[in-house]
Design a protein around this motif. Structure first.
Motif, PDB file in Angstrom:
ATOM      1  N   THR A  50      84.433  17.797 -34.656  1.00  0.00           N
ATOM      2  CA  THR A  50      83.213  17.002 -34.549  1.00  0.00           C
ATOM      3  C   THR A  50      82.068  17.803 -35.144  1.00  0.00           C
ATOM      4  N   SER A  51      81.013  17.117 -35.522  1.00  0.00           N
ATOM      5  CA  SER A  51      79.843  17.781 -36.100  1.00  0.00           C
ATOM      6  C   SER A  51      78.592  17.250 -35.425  1.00  0.00           C
ATOM      7  N   GLY A  52      77.849  18.151 -34.787  1.00  0.00           N
ATOM      8  CA  GLY A  52      76.660  17.755 -34.044  1.00  0.00           C
ATOM      9  C   GLY A  52      76.986  17.481 -32.582  1.00  0.00           C
ATOM     10  N   GLY A  53      75.943  17.458 -31.762  1.00  0.00           N
ATOM     11  CA  GLY A  53      76.120  17.111 -30.355  1.00  0.00           C
ATOM     12  C   GLY A  53      76.625  18.229 -29.472  1.00  0.00           C
ATOM     13  N   VAL A  54      76.496  19.500 -29.919  1.00  0.00           N
ATOM     14  CA  VAL A  54      77.049  20.600 -29.123  1.00  0.00           C
ATOM     15  C   VAL A  54      75.985  21.580 -28.630  1.00  0.00           C
ATOM     16  N   SER A  55      74.720  21.289 -28.885  1.00  0.00           N
ATOM     17  CA  SER A  55      73.676  22.213 -28.459  1.00  0.00           C
ATOM     18  C   SER A  55      73.179  21.825 -27.066  1.00  0.00           C
ATOM     19  N   MET A  56      71.880  21.932 -26.817  1.00  0.00           N
ATOM     20  CA  MET A  56      71.355  21.715 -25.472  1.00  0.00           C
ATOM     21  C   MET A  56      70.375  20.548 -25.401  1.00  0.00           C
ATOM     22  N   TYR A  61      75.973  14.908 -26.773  1.00  0.00           N
ATOM     23  CA  TYR A  61      76.981  14.324 -25.896  1.00  0.00           C
ATOM     24  C   TYR A  61      78.363  14.955 -26.041  1.00  0.00           C
ATOM     25  N   VAL A  62      78.656  15.570 -27.169  1.00  0.00           N
ATOM     26  CA  VAL A  62      79.978  16.190 -27.312  1.00  0.00           C
ATOM     27  C   VAL A  62      80.159  17.270 -26.252  1.00  0.00           C
ATOM     28  N   TRP A  75      81.908  28.057 -25.330  1.00  0.00           N
ATOM     29  CA  TRP A  75      80.762  27.410 -25.966  1.00  0.00           C
ATOM     30  C   TRP A  75      79.784  28.496 -26.391  1.00  0.00           C
ATOM     31  N   ARG A  76      79.400  28.498 -27.641  1.00  0.00           N
ATOM     32  CA  ARG A  76      78.465  29.420 -28.280  1.00  0.00           C
ATOM     33  C   ARG A  76      79.172  30.681 -28.766  1.00  0.00           C
ATOM     34  N   MET A  77      78.705  31.161 -29.917  1.00  0.00           N
ATOM     35  CA  MET A  77      79.180  32.404 -30.517  1.00  0.00           C
ATOM     36  C   MET A  77      77.975  33.180 -31.033  1.00  0.00           C
ATOM     37  N   LYS A  78      78.109  34.478 -31.106  1.00  0.00           N
ATOM     38  CA  LYS A  78      77.015  35.314 -31.598  1.00  0.00           C
ATOM     39  C   LYS A  78      77.096  35.442 -33.120  1.00  0.00           C
ATOM     40  N   ILE A  79      76.845  34.314 -33.804  1.00  0.00           N
ATOM     41  CA  ILE A  79      76.772  34.309 -35.261  1.00  0.00           C
ATOM     42  C   ILE A  79      75.531  33.530 -35.684  1.00  0.00           C
ATOM     43  N   ARG A  80      74.989  33.895 -36.837  1.00  0.00           N
ATOM     44  CA  ARG A  80      73.842  33.193 -37.416  1.00  0.00           C
ATOM     45  C   ARG A  80      74.104  32.959 -38.899  1.00  0.00           C
ATOM     46  N   PRO A  81      74.007  31.713 -39.363  1.00  0.00           N
ATOM     47  CA  PRO A  81      73.758  30.492 -38.593  1.00  0.00           C
ATOM     48  C   PRO A  81      75.030  30.008 -37.899  1.00  0.00           C
ATOM     49  N   GLY A  97      83.959  21.677 -31.725  1.00  0.00           N
ATOM     50  CA  GLY A  97      82.654  21.047 -31.831  1.00  0.00           C
ATOM     51  C   GLY A  97      81.760  21.908 -32.707  1.00  0.00           C
ATOM     52  N   LEU A  98      81.522  21.470 -33.935  1.00  0.00           N
ATOM     53  CA  LEU A  98      80.746  22.249 -34.894  1.00  0.00           C
ATOM     54  C   LEU A  98      79.278  21.828 -34.864  1.00  0.00           C
TER      55      LEU A  98
END
Length: 202
Positions: A50-56, A61-62, A75-81, A97-98
């Motif tokens: 999936t793309s989008g919907g994984v933040s806060m 909704y993902v 959930w979450r990884m220490k990478i930028r971006p 969930g990307l």
């Protein structure tokens, strides 16, 4: 107006890995339609992207649906971006969930999904190529994350030289298309011009 491009980019990456992508229509921002789409995908696909919907945000909704009804492994990884990716299982089907930004989704695919496809599915696929390169422009690094900036690699007699395009916004698709490398700056590593660093070749 925002154009949907991520599914095409991700489908291209899946093909690049030697697999068959199945693109689904854009899902509206409701838990019900997302649940229906995930149910459908889990019945016909080996892996769900999936793309989008994984933040806060309010409409992410993902993440909410996976936390409430799925099985979230992290959930979450220490990478930028690309810091907010999610991985878990939906009806025993692996789900990645990307992020929704085009550059972030591509970067997370290369760093997370591609290794999974190689190792978990037992397929060869194209192997990643890491080279040493000298930064010709200063690249902003971070203290606590792996920094993956888009760069242009050029071979010289001295070795590989790395140049950074000026616009590094995570919505800038052109910067991804024109780049041929990603910096692999470790947390706290200097990104000053003249520094030799590891680069992931795109």
């Amino acid at each position: 107006e925002i154009y949907e491009s991520n599914s095409f980019g991700l489908a291209g990456l899946v093909k690049w890995m030697g697999h068959i992508p199945v693109r689904y229509p854009v899902v509206s921002d409701t838990m019900e339609t997302l649940r229906e789409a995930l149910e459908d995908a889990s019945e016909s696909c080996d892996i769900i992207l999936t793309s989008g919907g994984v933040s806060m945000g309010e409409f992410d909704y993902v993440r909410r649906l996976m936390e409430e009804e799925g099985d979230v492994h992290f959930w979450r990884m220490k990478i930028r971006p690309g810091s907010p990716p999610l991985f878990g299982l939906w009806n025993a089907t692996p789900l990645f969930g990307l992020p929704g930004n085009p550059v972030s989704s591509h970067v997370v695919f290369r760093m997370l999904v591609a290794p999974y496809l190689r190792h978990s599915l037992g397929t060869d696929g194209p192997q990643e190529w890491i080279v040493r390169a000298k930064l010709c422009d200063s690249v902003k690094s971070t203290e606590d994350c792996l920094t993956l900036r888009r760069i242009v690699l050029r071979p010289t007699e001295e070795g590989m030289m790395a140049y950074q395009p000026r616009h590094q916004g995570s919505g800038n698709i052109e910067s991804m298309a024109s780049a041929n490398g990603l910096t692999l700056l470790q947390p706290g590593q200097s990104g000053d011009a003249g520094t030799w660093i590891d680069v992931l070749v795109l």
